[in-house]
Design an enzyme around this catalytic site. Structure first.
Site, short mmCIF file in Angstrom:
data_model
loop_
_atom_site.label_atom_id
_atom_site.label_comp_id
_atom_site.label_asym_id
_atom_site.label_seq_id
_atom_site.Cartn_x
_atom_site.Cartn_y
_atom_site.Cartn_z
N MET A 83 0.84 -1.20 0.00
CA MET A 83 0.00 0.00 0.00
C MET A 83 0.88 1.25 0.00
SD MET A 83 -2.90 -1.28 2.75
CE MET A 83 -1.70 -1.31 4.11
N ASP A 84 1.37 1.61 -1.16
CA ASP A 84 2.37 2.67 -1.27
C ASP A 84 1.74 3.97 -1.76
OD1 ASP A 84 4.89 3.79 -1.14
OD2 ASP A 84 5.49 3.09 -3.12
#
Length: 308
Positions: A83-84
């Site tokens: 989850m960047d």
């Protein structure tokens, strides 16, 4: 953002007593995750008290239908997500970074809902790397508080929705209340089977392999395992993902346009299909997830074999 800028963005909150309680934590509310009930025809959905799942007099099953273009037999069992882009999402909008993390939690909530709805059995998310401790302390404190608040607020909802929670990664650096909460959450939800949500916090893929090797070495030393019995299956059983029957993801999604796996599930990703999305994590929603799944279903997985 520099440490000074980060500190200034949170300054109005930092100098209040018990400042974490004043931070604008998101509340994870699963809008219409119905509770499974049993009937003569198998599993059906009981009516939701919020939005309801009974439409036109018929009960709606959470995994009965898929969006156009997806095939049930080709759906991944295990999806992993890096989850960047939370901080970059906030900076692009001139917002403090906590707004990016808050939006990221909302995105995670929606993906959990879609996994339940579409019948994906395991979702593993990379929430906090062991390398993230190098960030400013005010930021890591915020993230630990955010994790604790979100888990505490949603534990009952997870349990009712049939979601099992596991947390992998070293927990000894966490605040004691968070350690206790994680243990309680895993115990309370351990028998749930609708979706297994695995949250990697203070996790390192390299350390995961090292600890597995250390565990096996001790067993060899104690005479429990013979040297010749060591193989890839034994190592896999010692990895932290041994909490699930499906430890190796079918599909890895990374957002924010980065083309690397950043020390995440290094062993487990050996044959995983990789999908890189340009959107930052807070903008990753229904359409983006659907496109990732469509891409996955168009691929031919050979595991080193010949074309079929």
């Amino acid at each position: 953002m520099s440490s000074l800028q980060l500190h200034q963005s949170l300054a109005p909150l930092l100098y209040k007593p018990n400042f974490l309680s004043h931070l604008p934590y998101p509340t994870l509310r699963f809008r219409s995750l119905p509770v499974a009930s049993f009937s003569k025809n198998g599993i059906s959905m009981s009516q939701s008290h919020e939005n309801g799942v009974v439409r036109n007099g018929a009960q709606e099953e959470y995994s009965d239908s898929l969006p156009e273009g997806l095939l049930r037999e080709l759906m991944p069992t295990h999806v992993a997500v890096i989850m960047d882009g939370n901080r970059r999402w906030a900076r692009m909008r001139g917002l403090p970074i906590w707004s990016g993390y808050e939006a990221g939690v909302r995105a995670l909530r929606r993906i959990v809902e879609l996994c339940c709805k579409w019948g994906i059995k395991v979702l593993t998310v990379f929430a906090f790397s062991s390398d993230n401790w190098f960030r400013p302390k005010v930021e890591t404190d915020f993230l630990m508080g955010l994790f604790e608040r979100g888990l505490r607020d949603e534990l009952e909802n997870f349990s009712k929705a049939g979601i099992r929670i596991s947390v992998i990664g070293g927990s000894t650096k966490f605040p004691k209340p968070l350690q206790v909460l994680i243990t309680d959450a895993m115990e309370v939800t351990k028998n749930n089977s609708r979706l297994h949500l695995i949250v990697a916090v203070n996790y390192s893929g390299q350390n995961d392999i090292v600890q597995a090797c250390q565990s096996i070495a001790l067993k060899v030393k104690d005479g429990v395992v013979k040297l010749e019995d060591i193989n890839e299956f034994l190592i896999e059983r010692e990895l932290e993902t041994n909490c699930t029957d499906f430890p190796c993801p079918d599909l890895l999604i990374r957002t924010s346009g980065e083309l690397r796996i950043s020390n995440f599930l290094l062993w487990q990703l050996a044959f995983t299909e990789l999908y890189f999305e340009h959107s930052h994590w807070p903008d990753f929603g229904d359409d983006e997830f659907l496109e990732a799944l469509r891409s996955f279903q168009q691929r031919q997985r050979r595991y080193g074999g010949h074309d079929s």
